[in-house]
Scaffold this motif. Sequence first.
Motif, short mmCIF file in Angstrom:
data_model
loop_
_atom_site.label_atom_id
_atom_site.label_comp_id
_atom_site.label_asym_id
_atom_site.label_seq_id
_atom_site.Cartn_x
_atom_site.Cartn_y
_atom_site.Cartn_z
N LYS A 561 25.19 23.68 52.61
CA LYS A 561 26.55 23.74 51.60
C LYS A 561 26.43 25.64 51.68
O LYS A 561 26.00 26.45 51.95
CB LYS A 561 25.70 23.72 50.15
N LEU A 562 28.01 25.74 52.03
CA LEU A 562 28.26 27.27 52.07
C LEU A 562 29.72 27.36 51.45
O LEU A 562 30.72 27.01 50.87
CB LEU A 562 29.60 27.10 53.87
N GLU A 563 29.57 28.86 50.17
CA GLU A 563 29.98 28.68 49.57
C GLU A 563 31.25 29.74 50.38
O GLU A 563 30.14 31.38 50.34
CB GLU A 563 29.88 29.03 48.15
N LEU A 564 32.49 30.08 49.58
CA LEU A 564 33.00 31.56 50.10
C LEU A 564 33.19 32.21 48.49
O LEU A 564 34.04 30.52 48.10
CB LEU A 564 34.53 30.81 50.96
N LYS A 565 33.22 33.26 48.56
CA LYS A 565 33.52 33.41 47.06
C LYS A 565 34.30 34.54 47.27
O LYS A 565 34.16 35.62 48.44
CB LYS A 565 32.49 33.62 45.59
N ALA A 566 35.42 35.09 45.69
CA ALA A 566 36.34 36.33 45.96
C ALA A 566 35.80 36.59 44.59
O ALA A 566 36.62 35.73 43.66
CB ALA A 566 37.11 36.29 46.75
N GLU A 567 35.64 37.90 44.30
CA GLU A 567 35.93 38.51 42.28
C GLU A 567 36.26 39.47 42.46
O GLU A 567 36.71 40.33 43.42
CB GLU A 567 34.55 38.69 42.45
N GLY A 568 36.90 40.05 41.60
CA GLY A 568 37.69 41.32 40.98
C GLY A 568 36.61 42.26 41.45
O GLY A 568 35.33 42.22 40.09
N THR A 569 36.90 43.41 41.62
CA THR A 569 35.95 44.61 40.55
C THR A 569 35.96 46.05 39.79
O THR A 569 35.80 46.49 39.83
CB THR A 569 35.22 45.28 41.83
N GLU A 570 36.90 45.65 38.99
CA GLU A 570 37.87 46.38 38.14
C GLU A 570 37.32 46.02 36.53
O GLU A 570 37.94 45.96 35.73
CB GLU A 570 39.16 46.47 38.37
N GLY A 571 37.15 44.22 36.19
CA GLY A 571 36.71 43.77 35.39
C GLY A 571 37.90 43.44 34.79
O GLY A 571 38.40 42.72 34.41
N HIS A 572 38.83 42.91 36.12
CA HIS A 572 39.89 41.90 36.13
C HIS A 572 40.40 41.37 37.59
O HIS A 572 39.84 41.87 38.30
CB HIS A 572 40.91 43.33 35.58
N ASN A 573 41.13 41.05 37.65
CA ASN A 573 41.48 40.21 38.77
C ASN A 573 42.77 39.91 38.72
O ASN A 573 43.63 39.73 39.74
CB ASN A 573 41.75 38.61 38.28
N TYR A 574 43.83 41.36 38.59
CA TYR A 574 45.13 41.78 38.98
C TYR A 574 44.62 41.87 40.13
O TYR A 574 44.12 43.44 40.41
CB TYR A 574 45.21 42.89 37.58
N ASN A 575 46.34 41.38 40.94
CA ASN A 575 46.41 41.69 41.81
C ASN A 575 45.13 41.35 42.72
O ASN A 575 45.51 42.48 43.92
CB ASN A 575 47.19 43.23 42.54
N SER A 576 44.14 40.94 42.62
CA SER A 576 42.99 40.64 43.69
C SER A 576 43.89 39.42 44.46
O SER A 576 43.11 38.49 44.74
CB SER A 576 42.10 40.23 42.36
N TRP A 577 43.99 39.94 45.52
CA TRP A 577 44.86 39.31 46.69
C TRP A 577 44.02 38.65 47.84
O TRP A 577 44.69 39.03 49.01
CB TRP A 577 46.65 39.19 47.03
N ALA A 578 43.05 37.94 47.59
CA ALA A 578 41.91 38.08 48.80
C ALA A 578 42.29 36.76 49.33
O ALA A 578 42.85 36.05 48.66
CB ALA A 578 40.79 38.37 47.78
N ILE A 579 42.17 36.77 51.05
CA ILE A 579 42.59 36.15 51.68
C ILE A 579 40.72 36.00 52.37
O ILE A 579 40.46 37.06 53.29
CB ILE A 579 43.54 36.04 52.88
#
Length: 587
Positions: A561-579
Amino acid sequence: MKFLRLLSLSIVLYINSYSQSAQTAQSVISDAKKAVETYNKDMPKANNVVKVVYFHGKGHKLSAGWEERLTRILTAVSDYYRDEFGRYGIKSDGVNFDKSGNKYVITVVEGDFDSKSYNVNSSAQLQTEISNKTRGKIDFSDDHILVITGLYYMKDKETYVFNSPYMGTGSSVRGVSFAADCPLLDPKLLTDKVNAIKFSEPNKADRECSVAEFNSWYIGGIAHEMGHMFGLFHDFGNPFELTASSISLMGEYGSRHFKGDAWGDTQTSYISGAGILQLLSHPVFTGYSKYKKSDVELSLNDIHCSIAGDSIFLKADLASNLPPYALSVLISPLNRTEYFNESAVYSIPGTGPISVPLKKWNEGNYRMYLIFMLPNGVVYPFFKLFAVGQNSAEIKELPGRKIVDVKELYSRVSAMEKTPEIKKKLRILESIINPSPFADPITYGGDSLYLSDAKWEVANVGWEKPARNYFTIESENVFFLVNRGEIFEKGLFAHSPSIYSFRLDKKWTRFSAIIGLRDYAHQQGSARFTLIGDGKVLYQSPIMRVGQQSRVEISIKNISKLELKAEGTEGHNYNSWAIWASPLISR
């Protein structure tokens, strides 16, 4: 935590129509200083330092006297910030660089590759190498870090070629800035108008200038990128601050005039009142504890404008569990870059709905940043469209909110000249309009498979909907997957917090992808990418910002099982436009 109960503030800030002046800014800064001191008077002190890394290419010999020279550079930058506080009557010791006794602590890191192997987009790679080699001494998730790079080489024995990242981003909690170095970078040479230097920067013609001017540019560049590291926005200042001989450090070309008066330059850079106002509560300068944006509950509602005489009044209802001490308003025309943001500053006394006077702007559409500053160092920004008519003014959401009609977009793009970029866009749109069946990674028989074409088990994103091979239908402006100017045909939209999960049944051996934030994300956005196999972390990226890119290649042998995760790092996800661009599994 020293917070007040959530309160709705009623604030009326009338300043004789629009009369922002040097006296106004001085008054606002003086009031802000008192508010910050009052809030922190019973708080324990903390030694929040800026750590310094000197990164050089593999096998590169450090120049003679490099440490003494860097010491002079750091002192010059610190003194510059000290003196800029002093212009507003604020006593400061300058930048609190990490020291052992009276000596700066400079961590030297040798890269895995030679200088020519790095470039302006290598910031994520440098962060990874620095983190691995310093083993926790340099922590990009918790520290403010200045990385000075010795990534240069000589072309034709007379031209310095700089292969360095050159950027800064951060907040009151953490931040990083990158700047280039060479043996001629030295504050002692700020008066050397006799000798010349030739140098080359990426995508620009070679340049020749005096050594004095070069030092203005590049030491000023350090001061400018450190401003971003502290969380400052691009800011051209207020008209009252501008004279024929002054220019804002954080505005267009402001960094090129550092200490310009030392060598007879036509202009000298300064930090605007809005910049000083924000730095007043920054933990590196106050020496108090760091707080995240998530520690504060602040909202701004019913934002609108009214016109009275020669002023436009911005009005809103503000609620917060910690009242801001000040507000800066940054405005620039939409058809110009944010480097030309004009700033104005206001005290927030904490009584009544906010009503702040703006000047009577000409008809047009403007970018507006509302920057609320809190005494614990947290900055709370709001980004709006400011539309001014002949006798009207409105606050709207920024453009690009129209939902994309994919077939209509395909029709329009089909009529365009068939350049390679247009052909790529057409292929992407065709794959969305007429999608192929999604391949099951367990039964698929090929040697490689893009995960954006594969059957997923779980798919969740922090904004809009999971998407294959495009970013979002929220706006045509950000429809395609674009990073560092390149459109990717294959990829996963992964606005944080996001997760994509795939069942592999141990049938694949390698995973590769290019990670980063989509172009045009705001500088406050960030993301950390994590690859997890059967519950175990296989890879975790450093903090990624707009303009950065990193390639990931990891073994996934025997992974079910493979999981791809992305998380914000400033305590918020504002403009955390991960690709996840070109996410490929192979045998």
